[in-house]
Design a protein around this motif. Structure first.
Motif, PDB file in Angstrom:
ATOM      1  N   PHE A  24      43.937  42.690  45.402  1.00 57.79           N
ATOM      2  CA  PHE A  24      44.257  43.610  44.205  1.00 57.79           C
ATOM      3  C   PHE A  24      43.140  43.717  43.273  1.00 57.79           C
ATOM      4  O   PHE A  24      42.954  43.018  42.135  1.00 57.79           O
ATOM      5  N   GLU A  44      39.563  35.281  41.719  1.00 56.30           N
ATOM      6  CA  GLU A  44      40.760  34.484  42.029  1.00 56.30           C
ATOM      7  C   GLU A  44      40.114  33.301  42.666  1.00 56.30           C
ATOM      8  O   GLU A  44      38.996  32.905  42.915  1.00 56.30           O
ATOM      9  N   ILE A  83      47.239  50.850  35.267  1.00 53.41           N
ATOM     10  CA  ILE A  83      47.213  49.433  35.322  1.00 53.41           C
ATOM     11  C   ILE A  83      47.322  48.836  33.743  1.00 53.41           C
ATOM     12  O   ILE A  83      46.540  49.381  33.069  1.00 53.41           O
ATOM     13  N   MET A  84      48.332  48.105  33.667  1.00 55.14           N
ATOM     14  CA  MET A  84      48.402  47.563  32.130  1.00 55.14           C
ATOM     15  C   MET A  84      47.965  46.073  32.039  1.00 55.14           C
ATOM     16  O   MET A  84      48.114  45.284  33.013  1.00 55.14           O
TER      17      MET A  84
HETATM   18  N1  THU Z   1      44.902  41.345  37.075  1.00 53.56           N
HETATM   19  C1  THU Z   1      43.823  41.321  36.163  1.00 53.56           C
HETATM   20  O1  THU Z   1      42.665  41.202  36.488  1.00 53.56           O
HETATM   21  N2  THU Z   1      44.289  41.917  34.992  1.00 53.56           N
HETATM   22  C2  THU Z   1      45.549  42.372  34.634  1.00 53.56           C
HETATM   23  O2  THU Z   1      45.637  42.676  33.617  1.00 53.56           O
HETATM   24  C3  THU Z   1      46.437  42.064  35.438  1.00 53.56           C
HETATM   25  C4  THU Z   1      46.216  41.300  36.879  1.00 53.56           C
HETATM   26  C5  THU Z   1      44.594  40.592  38.409  1.00 53.56           C
HETATM   27  C6  THU Z   1      44.948  39.114  38.571  1.00 53.56           C
HETATM   28  C7  THU Z   1      45.102  38.936  39.981  1.00 53.56           C
HETATM   29  O3  THU Z   1      43.574  38.390  40.522  1.00 53.56           O
HETATM   30  C8  THU Z   1      45.431  40.448  40.508  1.00 53.56           C
HETATM   31  O4  THU Z   1      45.015  41.381  39.304  1.00 53.56           O
HETATM   32  C9  THU Z   1      46.703  40.376  41.023  1.00 53.56           C
HETATM   33  O5  THU Z   1      47.718  39.870  40.157  1.00 53.56           O
END
Ligand code: THU
Length: 131
Positions: A24, A44, A83-84
């Protein structure tokens, strides 16, 4: 830098995401009140909780470049339109946002919606406003 360019910086950062576990990828770009732009991707880790978000990487770049006040934020994820920022990133961003900071919610084509940052994180924890 225009809003379109801020989006482009977020999208370019997303291309650098290290997200082998969630698959993601996320990109974020922040603009300060002096016009400086910093971008970041999510990074990650095999020990899952040790990974962090794109917004946090962008803030790290800003602080290492000398800091600043964030007045504009763009976030993009290829698998999620609009995305938030997660709760932790809202808190981290709020440390540096101006009172009228704007948040651009994006899909992979560009900005889909713009909201005041204060609308997604009202009454932030803030050591200076303890009552
Ligand atoms: N993630 C972000 O980078 N920013 C956000 O605001 C929400 C989540 C990332 C964390 C993780 O690597 C992946 O999205 C899935 O949760």
């Amino acid at each position: 830098m225009s809003t379109d360019e801020l989006f482009a910086a977020a999208k370019a950062a997303m291309e650098r995401a290290y997200a082998p576990y969630s698959r993601f990828p996320v990109g974020a770009a922040i603009r300060t009140d002096t016009g400086a732009v910093y971008a970041g991707c999510n990074i990650e880790n095999a020990s899952y909780p040790e990974g962090w978000c794109a917004e946090t990487t962008a803030l790290g770049h800003m602080v290492m470049a000398g800091g600043g006040r964030v007045c504009e934020i763009a976030v993009v994820a290829e698998k999620m339109p609009r995305i938030m920022p997660c709760g932790g990133c809202r808190q981290r961003l709020s440390e540096f946002t101006t009172a009228d900071a704007k948040l651009h919610l994006c899909d992979t084509e560009g900005v889909v919606e713009t909201v005041p940052f204060s609308s997604i994180f009202p009454r932030a924890f803030d050591l200076e406003s303890r009552a």
